[in-house]
Design a protein around this motif. Structure first.
Motif, PDB file in Angstrom:
ATOM      1  N   LYS A  27       5.356  -7.556   6.400  1.00  0.00           N
ATOM      2  CA  LYS A  27       4.674  -6.555   5.588  1.00  0.00           C
ATOM      3  C   LYS A  27       5.257  -5.170   5.863  1.00  0.00           C
ATOM      4  N   ILE A  28       5.589  -4.442   4.770  1.00  0.00           N
ATOM      5  CA  ILE A  28       6.226  -3.137   4.948  1.00  0.00           C
ATOM      6  C   ILE A  28       5.551  -2.007   4.172  1.00  0.00           C
ATOM      7  N   SER A  29       4.588  -2.318   3.306  1.00  0.00           N
ATOM      8  CA  SER A  29       3.915  -1.254   2.563  1.00  0.00           C
ATOM      9  C   SER A  29       2.502  -1.690   2.209  1.00  0.00           C
ATOM     10  N   ASP A  30       1.727  -0.770   1.633  1.00  0.00           N
ATOM     11  CA  ASP A  30       0.308  -1.039   1.365  1.00  0.00           C
ATOM     12  C   ASP A  30       0.097  -2.228   0.437  1.00  0.00           C
ATOM     13  N   CYS A  32       1.406  -4.984   0.538  1.00  0.00           N
ATOM     14  CA  CYS A  32       1.501  -6.235   1.289  1.00  0.00           C
ATOM     15  C   CYS A  32       0.182  -6.622   1.961  1.00  0.00           C
ATOM     16  N   LYS A  33      -0.801  -5.749   1.943  1.00  0.00           N
ATOM     17  CA  LYS A  33      -2.009  -5.936   2.747  1.00  0.00           C
ATOM     18  C   LYS A  33      -2.644  -7.304   2.543  1.00  0.00           C
ATOM     19  N   LYS A 107      11.026  -5.345  -2.258  1.00  0.00           N
ATOM     20  CA  LYS A 107      10.427  -4.124  -1.732  1.00  0.00           C
ATOM     21  C   LYS A 107      11.409  -3.409  -0.805  1.00  0.00           C
ATOM     22  N   ARG A 108      12.647  -3.870  -0.791  1.00  0.00           N
ATOM     23  CA  ARG A 108      13.662  -3.328   0.107  1.00  0.00           C
ATOM     24  C   ARG A 108      14.912  -2.905  -0.669  1.00  0.00           C
ATOM     25  N   ASN A 135       1.931   1.884  -5.559  1.00  0.00           N
ATOM     26  CA  ASN A 135       1.198   3.153  -5.427  1.00  0.00           C
ATOM     27  C   ASN A 135       2.196   4.304  -5.418  1.00  0.00           C
ATOM     28  N   ALA A 137       3.129   6.208  -3.071  1.00  0.00           N
ATOM     29  CA  ALA A 137       3.977   6.248  -1.880  1.00  0.00           C
ATOM     30  C   ALA A 137       5.234   5.399  -2.031  1.00  0.00           C
ATOM     31  N   THR A 138       5.241   4.476  -3.004  1.00  0.00           N
ATOM     32  CA  THR A 138       6.408   3.603  -3.180  1.00  0.00           C
ATOM     33  C   THR A 138       7.206   3.921  -4.442  1.00  0.00           C
ATOM     34  N   ARG A 141      11.192   3.854  -4.728  1.00  0.00           N
ATOM     35  CA  ARG A 141      11.975   2.643  -4.984  1.00  0.00           C
ATOM     36  C   ARG A 141      12.583   2.659  -6.381  1.00  0.00           C
TER      37      ARG A 141
END
Length: 254
Positions: A27-30, A32-33, A107-108, A135, A137-138, A141
């Protein structure tokens, strides 16, 4: 281009098949929760954080006939660092199956340029590259993927749990992007894998932005929160017949 499609080998509405040459992820960002892969791995008694090469499915695309859309790494990330030793072989399979169209969602995106095959050029004709933007914050990308050569670029706005402000990205969307997938979060009312609120106006804004950018739009689902909020029958709000007319969009890039 509008296209009505019924999924064949998967329940994911915007593809025909899923291919997992490896599975497991970090998990690397929100977004992924409440990852569905973690939920499913828990059911099978497996550790979702361990990335392993597929034993029986690595060469699965060779079994597929006819033109199909293939969502690649639905249980991982194609550009996760743990798969660096296997990716070249996976790209060889992609290169050898031009009748299949591979939808690679990551996501990378910052890792893509340094981990493409030597013959990538302007992009393989049968590969669509996408990024998840869940969101504000991403949003970065979007810019990162725009710098990667690709024949088709797309964005998955799923799980959408925040109003996204995209005014500063309009020029990039217009010039570099072709497709958008929209989806609210699905989950349970209790336990480890739940869902976050989502609003119709968030979807409507994204549709307007994407249409201005001349992108095809696929509204996959409204999510569990709007299932309750709107009194819909489908628990994850995936039935397009229940969508507001403005969101009845199931389009694909030309």
């Amino acid at each position: 281009m509008k296209k009505n499609k019924i999924s064949v080998g998967t329940t994911i509405e915007w593809t025909d098949e899923t291919w997992n040459p490896w599975h497991g992820c970090h998990k690397i960002s929100d977004g992924c929760k409440f990852c569905y892969m973690y939920r499913d791995k828990m059911k099978y008694g497996q550790d979702a954080k361990v990335v392993v090469r597929g034993k029986s499915k690595f060469k699965y695309p060779y079994k597929l006939n006819g033109p199909k859309l293939v969502f690649t790494c639905s249980w991982s990330d194609f550009f996760i660092e743990n798969a660096d030793d296997w990716r070249d072989e996976a790209c060889e399979i992609i290169r050898n199956t031009p009748h299949l169209t591979y939808q690679i969602l990551t996501k990378r995106p910052e890792r893509i340029l340094d981990h493409l095959p030597d013959d990538w050029g302007d992009g393989y004709e049968n590969v669509w590259l996408g990024v998840t933007v869940e969101n504000n914050a991403t949003r970065h990308r979007i810019r990162t993927l725009s710098e990667v050569p690709a024949t088709v670029r797309f964005i998955s706005f799923e799980p959408l749990f925040e109003f996204l402000e995209l005014a500063d990205y309009m020029a990039i969307l217009i010039q570099y992007y072709h497709w958008a997938i929209l989806g609210g979060e699905s989950g349970n009312d209790n336990g480890f894998y739940r869902y976050r609120p989502c609003e119709l106006v968030w979807f409507e804004y994204l549709v307007d932005v994407c249409k201005m950018a001349q992108m095809a739009v696929f509204v996959k689902q409204l999510g569990t929160y709007l299932h309750y909020d709107l009194g819909l029958n489908d628990r994850h709000a995936r039935n397009v017949d229940e969508f507001p007319d403005s969101l009845k969009l199931r389009e694909f890039p030309a």
